[in-house]
Design a protein around this motif. Structure first.
Motif, PDB file in Angstrom:
ATOM      1  N   UNK A  27       7.541  14.927 -16.466  1.00  0.00           N
ATOM      2  CA  UNK A  27       7.611  15.605 -15.027  1.00  0.00           C
ATOM      3  C   UNK A  27       6.511  14.945 -14.330  1.00  0.00           C
ATOM      4  N   UNK A  28       5.403  14.469 -14.657  1.00  0.00           N
ATOM      5  CA  UNK A  28       4.611  13.796 -13.699  1.00  0.00           C
ATOM      6  C   UNK A  28       5.198  12.486 -13.577  1.00  0.00           C
ATOM      7  N   UNK A  29       5.558  11.835 -14.567  1.00  0.00           N
ATOM      8  CA  UNK A  29       6.270  10.541 -14.041  1.00  0.00           C
ATOM      9  C   UNK A  29       7.407  10.556 -12.944  1.00  0.00           C
ATOM     10  N   UNK A  30       8.127  11.611 -12.932  1.00  0.00           N
ATOM     11  CA  UNK A  30       9.185  11.718 -11.788  1.00  0.00           C
ATOM     12  C   UNK A  30       8.595  12.002 -10.679  1.00  0.00           C
ATOM     13  N   UNK A  31       7.450  12.255 -10.420  1.00  0.00           N
ATOM     14  CA  UNK A  31       6.770  12.649  -9.260  1.00  0.00           C
ATOM     15  C   UNK A  31       6.463  11.288  -8.597  1.00  0.00           C
ATOM     16  N   UNK A  32       6.455  10.128  -9.245  1.00  0.00           N
ATOM     17  CA  UNK A  32       5.941   8.705  -8.662  1.00  0.00           C
ATOM     18  C   UNK A  32       7.178   8.014  -8.327  1.00  0.00           C
ATOM     19  N   UNK A  33       7.470   8.175  -7.138  1.00  0.00           N
ATOM     20  CA  UNK A  33       8.702   7.695  -6.637  1.00  0.00           C
ATOM     21  C   UNK A  33       8.869   6.123  -6.769  1.00  0.00           C
ATOM     22  N   UNK A  34       7.807   5.225  -6.591  1.00  0.00           N
ATOM     23  CA  UNK A  34       7.841   3.790  -6.833  1.00  0.00           C
ATOM     24  C   UNK A  34       8.239   3.582  -8.236  1.00  0.00           C
ATOM     25  N   UNK A  36       9.816   5.348 -10.332  1.00  0.00           N
ATOM     26  CA  UNK A  36      11.285   5.904 -10.431  1.00  0.00           C
ATOM     27  C   UNK A  36      12.346   4.708  -9.820  1.00  0.00           C
ATOM     28  N   UNK A  37      11.843   4.234  -8.658  1.00  0.00           N
ATOM     29  CA  UNK A  37      12.643   3.167  -8.039  1.00  0.00           C
ATOM     30  C   UNK A  37      12.655   2.074  -8.781  1.00  0.00           C
ATOM     31  N   UNK A  41      15.632  -0.334 -10.114  1.00  0.00           N
ATOM     32  CA  UNK A  41      15.698  -1.884  -9.924  1.00  0.00           C
ATOM     33  C   UNK A  41      15.979  -2.592 -11.032  1.00  0.00           C
ATOM     34  N   UNK A  42      15.266  -2.288 -11.973  1.00  0.00           N
ATOM     35  CA  UNK A  42      15.095  -3.022 -13.491  1.00  0.00           C
ATOM     36  C   UNK A  42      16.427  -2.929 -14.174  1.00  0.00           C
ATOM     37  N   UNK A  43      17.118  -1.819 -14.085  1.00  0.00           N
ATOM     38  CA  UNK A  43      18.135  -1.545 -14.709  1.00  0.00           C
ATOM     39  C   UNK A  43      19.222  -2.293 -13.938  1.00  0.00           C
ATOM     40  N   UNK A  44      19.302  -2.389 -12.641  1.00  0.00           N
ATOM     41  CA  UNK A  44      20.256  -3.110 -12.004  1.00  0.00           C
ATOM     42  C   UNK A  44      20.136  -4.479 -12.199  1.00  0.00           C
ATOM     43  N   UNK A  45      18.834  -5.067 -12.202  1.00  0.00           N
ATOM     44  CA  UNK A  45      18.547  -6.489 -12.654  1.00  0.00           C
ATOM     45  C   UNK A  45      19.180  -6.790 -13.926  1.00  0.00           C
ATOM     46  N   UNK A  46      18.782  -5.884 -14.804  1.00  0.00           N
ATOM     47  CA  UNK A  46      19.255  -6.289 -16.217  1.00  0.00           C
ATOM     48  C   UNK A  46      20.833  -6.052 -16.495  1.00  0.00           C
ATOM     49  N   UNK A 279       8.212  -4.454  -9.640  1.00  0.00           N
ATOM     50  CA  UNK A 279       8.769  -3.396 -10.264  1.00  0.00           C
ATOM     51  C   UNK A 279       8.099  -3.151 -11.688  1.00  0.00           C
ATOM     52  N   UNK A 280       7.997  -4.107 -12.387  1.00  0.00           N
ATOM     53  CA  UNK A 280       7.363  -3.921 -13.662  1.00  0.00           C
ATOM     54  C   UNK A 280       5.805  -3.306 -13.602  1.00  0.00           C
TER      55      UNK A 280
END
Length: 298
Positions: A27-34, A36-37, A41-46, A279-280
């Motif tokens: 839940x804390x991670x979901x609040x970090x928009x950068x 999550x984005x 981006x990394x999924x699209x790149x992969x 992104x990483x």
């Protein structure tokens, strides 16, 4: 009973049940928009790297000397190099090499570093003393020089590059794991396992390592960009990926040579590498904040 009272009781029951550490971290991670984005981006790149043959009609090694270097257009989105090779295609295939080196080399460092650090931290005493002195000796050797020596001795093949980079990166991982294990080995659940007759190896594997995964995951996401940069540097020196294969490092190296006449040959591979590294790093920062409640509160 009113609706408000019922809602309050439900909330009280949920509070009593509590949530796990990993659920709260999510839940804390979901609040970090950068962060999550960055995952998207990394999924699209992969995915683009995996399905590169479906995204381009050009070959990464095919040359067209009659065409030569042309600026970006509808036919060649990133332009071409002096040999007439499509830079967009070579960037897609280069992502396969650069991302694979980052991931596989970090796996090598994880395996060695976690085992070495856990054993050193748990056993302590002379075992820890001599293992840490050995680490200090390795730290005293410039790591990039050691990688260059390994590649020169055993050849410039891609698998040796995985091993060489991973064999250097594990040093920091071992120290992180050691520190975490030292802080955990005197806790009640470890003492209970000892009292029940659980062996040392089993305690390390079943009780220690699962409880240090948070810092390990964070370090892993921050180590991957470092490994990608190291591969790019080696390829820039001509010690990394060899032709006709390409990585982002080799593309940047080729682009530097013709940057004055054909700047697009340098701009697009460099921009791709920069965005991936950003992104990483954003992902690593997001995971660090999510897995450490003390950090997220500040």
């Amino acid at each position: 009973m009113t609706k408000t009272a019922t809602t309050a009781i439900d909330e009280l029951k949920q509070a009593e049940q509590g949530t796990s550490l990993w659920t709260e971290s999510f839940y804390r991670f979901k609040k970090n928009k950068m962060a999550v984005l960055s995952i998207f981006y990394l999924l699209i790149q992969a995915l683009m790297a995996i399905f590169a043959p479906m995204l381009t009609s050009y070959s990464y090694e095919a040359t067209d000397l009659m065409l030569g270097a042309v600026a970006p257009s509808s036919e060649h989105w990133f332009g071409t190099d002096e040999l007439g090779r499509d830079i967009f295609t070579r960037t897609l295939y280069g992502a396969r090499i650069s991302l694979a080196i980052g991931l596989l080399a970090v796996v090598v460092s994880l395996v060695i570093g976690i085992i070495y650090g856990a054993v050193s931290g748990y056993f302590g005493g002379k075992v820890d003393y001599y293992m840490q002195r050995f680490l200090e000796i390795l730290y005293a050797i410039p790591f990039m020089i050691l990688v260059i020596i390994l590649l020169t001795m055993f050849g410039h093949n891609i698998f040796m590059l995985f091993i060489a980079l991973g064999a250097i990166q594990w040093l920091t991982m071992a120290r992180i794991v050691r520190g975490q294990v030292i802080s955990l080995k005197e806790m009640e659940f470890v003492e209970a396992a000892r009292c029940m007759g659980v062996g040392r190896l089993m305690i390390i594997m079943r009780h220690m390592i699962p409880n240090i995964l948070g810092p390990v995951i964070v370090y892993t996401t921050l180590a991957i960009p470092a490994l990608i940069l190291e591969e790019a540097f080696l390829s820039f020196l001509g010690l990394g990926v060899q032709e006709p294969m390409s990585s982002w490092g080799t593309l940047i190296s080729d682009g530097v040579e013709i940057m004055e006449e054909h700047p697009w040959a340098l701009v697009f591979p460099s921009l791709t590498l920069m965005l991936t590294l950003l992104a990483l790093n954003f992902l690593g920062d997001g995971l660090r904040d999510a897995l450490d409640p003390k950090v997220s509160q500040h």
